[in-house]
Scaffold this active site. Sequence first.
Site, PDB file in Angstrom:
ATOM      1  N   ASP A  83       0.759  -1.336   0.242  1.00 57.20           N
ATOM      2  CA  ASP A  83      -0.089  -0.087   0.259  1.00 57.20           C
ATOM      3  C   ASP A  83       1.284   1.065   0.163  1.00 57.20           C
ATOM      4  OD1 ASP A  83      -2.198   1.423   0.647  1.00 57.20           O
ATOM      5  OD2 ASP A  83      -1.955   2.022   2.497  1.00 57.20           O
TER       6      ASP A  83
HETATM    7  P1  ADP Z   1      -4.628   6.497  -0.080  1.00 55.29           P
HETATM    8  O1  ADP Z   1      -4.750   5.065   0.732  1.00 55.29           O
HETATM    9  O2  ADP Z   1      -3.959   5.322  -1.036  1.00 55.29           O
HETATM   10  O3  ADP Z   1      -4.385   7.493   0.438  1.00 55.29           O
HETATM   11  P2  ADP Z   1      -7.589   6.933  -0.974  1.00 55.29           P
HETATM   12  O4  ADP Z   1      -8.357   6.050  -0.924  1.00 55.29           O
HETATM   13  O5  ADP Z   1      -7.340   6.680   1.126  1.00 55.29           O
HETATM   14  O6  ADP Z   1      -6.574   6.372  -0.782  1.00 55.29           O
HETATM   15  O7  ADP Z   1      -7.658   7.526  -1.125  1.00 55.29           O
HETATM   16  C1  ADP Z   1      -8.472   7.686  -1.884  1.00 55.29           C
HETATM   17  C2  ADP Z   1      -8.294   9.150  -3.063  1.00 55.29           C
HETATM   18  O8  ADP Z   1      -9.582   9.954  -2.732  1.00 55.29           O
HETATM   19  C3  ADP Z   1      -7.054  10.191  -2.185  1.00 55.29           C
HETATM   20  O9  ADP Z   1      -5.717  10.186  -3.253  1.00 55.29           O
HETATM   21  C4  ADP Z   1      -7.766  11.909  -2.479  1.00 55.29           C
HETATM   22  O10 ADP Z   1      -7.643  12.379  -3.391  1.00 55.29           O
HETATM   23  C5  ADP Z   1      -9.244  10.792  -2.116  1.00 55.29           C
HETATM   24  N1  ADP Z   1      -9.534  11.871  -1.073  1.00 55.29           N
HETATM   25  C6  ADP Z   1     -10.108  10.711  -0.063  1.00 55.29           C
HETATM   26  N2  ADP Z   1     -10.405  10.805   1.139  1.00 55.29           N
HETATM   27  C7  ADP Z   1     -10.877  12.310   1.047  1.00 55.29           C
HETATM   28  C8  ADP Z   1     -10.688  12.915   2.030  1.00 55.29           C
HETATM   29  N3  ADP Z   1     -11.177  13.304   3.040  1.00 55.29           N
HETATM   30  N4  ADP Z   1     -11.109  14.726   1.251  1.00 55.29           N
HETATM   31  C9  ADP Z   1     -10.902  14.741  -0.066  1.00 55.29           C
HETATM   32  N5  ADP Z   1      -9.702  13.473  -1.142  1.00 55.29           N
HETATM   33  C10 ADP Z   1      -9.753  12.368  -0.624  1.00 55.29           C
HETATM   34 MG    MG Z   2      -3.758   3.678   2.591  1.00 52.69          MG
END
Ligand code: ADP
Ligand code: MG
Length: 639
Positions: free
Chosen positions: A316
């Site tokens: 990850d």
């Molecule tokens: P990872 O764990 O690989 O970072 P996530 O699924 O948590 O992946 O998030 C993927 C994308 O979704 C982030 O890179 C962002 O662009 C968007 N994202 C997720 N949650 C948020 C949030 N709370 N605010 C802004 N963008 C978000």
């Molecule tokens: Mg993560």
Amino acid sequence: MTKQSITQYYQKHRKAIVTATSGLLYGSGWSLGYLTSFEMASAAILVLATIVGGYDIAKTAYHEVTSRTLGIKTLVTLAAIGAIVIGEYWEAAAVVFLFSLGSYLEGRTMRKTRTALQELLEMTPDTATVRRDGELQEVPAREVEAGEVVVVKPGGKIPVDGEVVDGESAVNQAPVTGESAPVHKADGDEVYAGTVNQEGALEIRTTGAGSDTTLERIIRRVEEAQEAQSPTESLIDRFAKYYTPAVIVLAIGAYAVTQNAILSLTLLVIGCPGALVIGPPVSIVSAIGNAARSGVLMKGGEHLERAGKIDLVAFDKTGTLTKGETTVADIEGFGIADDDVLTLAATAEKKSEHHLADAIVDAARERPTAATDGGATVAQADETDAGSRSIPGPDDFDVVAGKGVIAHTKGTEVVVGNRALLEDRDINVPSRIADYVREREERGETVVHVVRDGDIIGAIALRDELRKAAPGVVTALQDVGIETVMLTGDNERTAAAVAEEVGIDEYRAELLPEDKQTVIEAYQADGHVVAMVGDGINDAPSLATADVGIAMGAAGTDTAIETADMALMADDLDRIPYAVKLSKATRWNVLENVGLAVLTVTVLLAGVLTSYVTLAAGMLVHEASVLAVILNGMRLLRH
Ligand code: ADP
Ligand code: MG
């Protein structure tokens, strides 16, 4: 020595005393027969040697027979009795003596393997200095109650799990996490029982003592893991059940055909499946013990054997390859002040638990208090720490998983999220913003858009530093022929930039949490044995899907330890190549031991059938092979 202490001494060293006595009798009986003509006396002493050495063996054999689980001791007993019946006293005594010498040595080395972990427990001090009623009292460490404050002097060992409430120090956490470098601890930091306070005095509010500490929990789990049978072990156990009776039938058959009693007794002895049965558990117990001392919890032989076959490791990105400490790198207002973009975004994100949200809210708090108002009012400071501003929460708020958040505040709608979220909502991205986003993403940063009532008012670029160890870990895995893949919910360009920096073979971007699982399943369908490295909480589903789920930073979080097949106590990526190599070495070690055992029996069998091998020589080689597999397995303790 009192009578009682003599009895205790005898009980503790029974095996050694019995073996030595039987050895002495055997030696004198043999010399008497060889050097003099007192044949009767010699025979009597040899029979005595057989009885002394064979009593315990025969007792176990009796249990084996009555419980219908014929084992090695049945074979040895039959051989010894048979040898006496046909007048081969010397052979009978030799077989019994060699067998008990072998099992004595076996017991000793096995104990050494198993107690390797007990050393860890001895790290925890027996007493703790507790502040009670304003006074310092020395009490047994197990009796410290949760909530009580324990004082630990510099150089002292920490007796309980807890949180630092006063003082500052460097703590050597190696016993729990396997990290060699001391970790800085100050107010609010978690400390573990069994670790060593190196510099300053610490006051610790207890969260767990006695058997309720991280170290004890880990050791309990390791012991369970060592008990759990690996597939090879259970295969061999099932095999041994049929094998032993088969050897007896073979010996009887051989006698029926050849009328050669010595030959059939020798078959019984060399047919003992000793090395085969003992080899795999020693390898696995040693490997699990070694791993535990290096801060890697292996959940059992089954996982270890599977980990030995890994050919692809999926990481990850966030929090695994990167530090997981996201910070705001840049803010771009689009027709409005940067500060207002940040404040508005922070209001929308205030209730989100996402790491991007935390970074945005923290950055907004730390901005110098300004009177600007970007549509959200900056409320009166309600925060305790002076100098940081308070961020008002939204009136309502929705998370769109893997995309962002949608919130309302003071009648305006605020959307903070990635391109996918804007597309879902048909929001057009002006080219100036698109250019800005591309430029930041190419540096490996993550950009979120800030939208107020349907118009993009700005973007925030966030950066999460790569862990220093990441490139080296990826190279180390590639060097042993393992493919590496990065999985991330982040966008394509950011992912590409990070992947390049780490030197990883492949990356998959813009994955929703459930997509990560699908990607792993696809690799498995391609015939890969996949390990997934993640944080054990957010990544629990993909860790469960992978052949081997590896959770990072698991000390302290029981869920991570629960879901993973392998848990790294510290956030120490370096442990991954180590764990993979140890698993591969273990798999080889098990195969070597099985191979050696089978080879020994085959060669001995050929030797018996061509009458090169005598009863005593058969036993000697047999015991030598048992010790050889044990010593080979124990090499894994020092891998
Ligand atoms: P990872 O764990 O690989 O970072 P996530 O699924 O948590 O992946 O998030 C993927 C994308 O979704 C982030 O890179 C962002 O662009 C968007 N994202 C997720 N949650 C948020 C949030 N709370 N605010 C802004 N963008 C978000
Ligand atoms: Mg993560």
